[in-house]
Design an enzyme around this catalytic site. Structure first.
Site, PDB file in Angstrom:
ATOM      1  CG  ASP A  13      74.926  31.534  31.905  1.00  0.00           C
ATOM      2  OD1 ASP A  13      74.683  31.790  33.095  1.00  0.00           O
ATOM      3  OD2 ASP A  13      74.602  32.275  30.972  1.00  0.00           O
ATOM      4  CB  CYS A  53      73.233  36.736  32.171  1.00  0.00           C
ATOM      5  SG  CYS A  53      72.661  35.254  33.022  1.00  0.00           S
ATOM      6  CG  ASP A 318      77.663  33.983  33.356  1.00  0.00           C
ATOM      7  OD1 ASP A 318      77.701  32.978  34.091  1.00  0.00           O
ATOM      8  OD2 ASP A 318      76.642  34.305  32.709  1.00  0.00           O
TER       9      ASP A 318
END
Length: 510
Positions: A13, A53, A318
């Site tokens: 992430d 996200c 991401d």
């Protein structure tokens, strides 16, 4: 024809691409990811098609642009019948194992209003088997692990605050309350390794998602102060924040939306001083190194168990992170740092291409079609991305894209955002598109807001040349290209199907 084999799909992430190849690469230790790069194919012009996200993962896992899946904000539902990597891998005979999270918001049309699934945007996407719940705002298994280890906390969010070594007031780069072997990253990796040990010899699909280096920026020792903040390169951009704001009306609210104070917990305020900014950048890099260590454990397990050469391995992020560049934090902006992400893919039978670097533009929506083609599963026409399989083998199709496209929705239906207030935009036109070719980046708004144009053969993102007469031709060309892109990529879920006297017929999209 379906093949036997494993698929390991790792998302890290908020990892910037330049941690592996770019401005920060020389300042962060990522030995396992670098070793993997030497054994895989790396895509150096890879971009997320949307932020933040939830939307970015919706696009990655459904293979759709945000303009088609329309789960455009954290908390915006994803249609329940949207094909995704999990639903399609099930058709190929795989149980889609989820270690971590997908940040998917459930479709309220198929749930009772009292269903707890409608209280959070962090639910697993349809089709996945959630092996362990590791959602940032919940993480009950990890909380229980910490409590069982003897850590004491009254509020879960206290776990994410730096703790002064000798008591007193904490500093930004003081360590987390937990030891490195008990961190969320370590815990998730332990669960993965323990769970997968019994699956050796099977064909499996596992989606492993690490929350770090996503904020809150707190790291266990030794990662908290592993890097000397004074030795890091300074953030990119103008020295004065007012110069950034003057570049375009979009940037004032962008800079105000998120500040350094939003990236660390336990402090009344965090002034945006050079020292504080560099310290937070150093903690971010420490977290990236921690993730690298545990990715190394995962790859080591595959090698030691004899599965490495039977496993398709994809490692990506991401989206990116501004990390103080342009006086901005987070990813709700238009700059490359917020969208440019690493992508490394290792095909078991592709060692002739080990270490190759692909410079053709690729998009996050290409990953799911690539995995589906490798396992021999039909790619649904709803997916806008294209399989990277020929590119992985060094054969770029003649009709491969010459640009990448991303989108950002900066609205909030329940409470107008700072952008909506300052730009005067509504719920349906508070969005923008970004088109990047070899030389230019065009940013166009749905609202009556002036576009941006960056010329990377001149000052790049440091100068908006959209209003310069000498760029009028290029501005028109790129605007038409963006329009054509949107027209060509309108939802194809059923548009290539026909109902005929002989029954339903369909054509493959690509």
């Amino acid at each position: 024809m379906r093949r036997a084999g494993n698929v390991l799909f790792i998302i890290i992430d908020q990892l910037r691409a330049d941690c592996l190849n770019g401005a920060l690469a020389a300042h962060v230790d990522l030995p396992n990811l670098r070793e993997f790069m030497a054994d895989a194919v790396t895509f150096d012009r890879h971009y997320s098609v949307t932020n933040p996200c939830g939307p970015s993962r919706a696009s990655i896992l459904t293979g759709q642009y945000a303009m088609n899946h329309r789960s455009v904000r954290n908390g915006t539902p994803l249609r329940h019948d949207t094909p995704n990597i999990a639903t399609e891998m099930r058709k190929a005979g795989y149980v889609p194992l989820l270690f971590g999270y997908t940040d998917t918001t459930a479709d309220p049309r198929v749930h009772d209003p009292n269903d707890p699934i409608l209280r959070s945007y962090e639910n697993p996407m349809r089709g996945f088997e959630e092996v362990v719940e590791m959602r940032l705002e919940e993480s009950y298994p990890w909380r229980s692990h910490l409590l069982q280890k003897g850590y004491e906390f009254d509020d879960y969010w206290d776990v994410h605050k730096p703790v002064a070594r000798g008591g007193g007031n904490a500093r930004l780069n003081d360590p987390a309350m937990y030891a490195a072997q008990d961190s969320d990253t370590a815990f998730l990796t332990d669960v993965f390794l323990n769970s997968m040990a019994s699956r050796v010899g099977e064909s499996w699909f596992a989606h492993l998602t690490y929350i770090r280096p996503h904020p809150p920026l707190v790291a266990p020792a030794p990662y908290n102060d592993m890097y000397d903040a004074t030795s890091l390169p300074l953030p990119v951009g103008f020295a004065e924040a007012d110069s950034e704001r003057a570049l375009h009306p979009f940037f004032g609210p962008t800079m105000a939306k998120q500040t350094p104070a939003d990236f660390v917990l336990g402090f009344d305020q965090v002034d945006p001083t050079p020292e504080n900014i560099q310290t937070l950048r150093a903690v971010y890099l420490g977290l990236a190194t921690e993730v690298d260590h545990h990715v190394g454990r995962v790859l080591g397990f595959l090698k030691d168990s004899g599965q490495y050469d039977d496993t398709l391995i994809v490692i990506t992020a991401d989206h990116g992170e501004m990390l103080g560049d342009r006086h901005s934090w987070g990813k709700m902006t238009v700059y490359d740092a917020a969208y440019h992400t690493p992508l490394m893919i290792r095909l078991p039978e592709n060692q002739a291409r080990a270490g190759a670097v692909v410079s053709e533009p690729t998009e996050s929506i290409d990953i799911t079609p690539t995995i589906l083609e490798w396992v021999g599963q039909t790619i649904p026409n709803s997916m806008d991305g294209r399989s990277l399989m020929p590119v992985l083998h060094g054969q770029v199709p003649d009709d491969w894209r010459s640009y990448s496209f991303s989108e950002l929705d900066f609205s909030q239906p329940e409470r107008p955002t700072i952008w909506q207030k300052e730009l005067g935009t509504g719920h349906s036109d508070s969005c923008l598109g970004i088109l990047r070719d070899r030389r230019f980046t065009l940013v166009e708004f749905a609202a009556d807001v002036s576009p941006m144009l960056f010329d990377h053969a001149a000052q790049g993102e440091m100068e908006n040349v959209a209003e310069k007469p000498e760029y009028a031709t290029e501005l028109a060309r790129l605007t038409r290209l963006m329009l054509r892109h949107r027209m060509r990529n309108m939802d194809h879920t059923l548009s290539l199907h026909s109902i005929t006297p002989d029954g339903p017929m369909s054509k493959d999209r690509f």
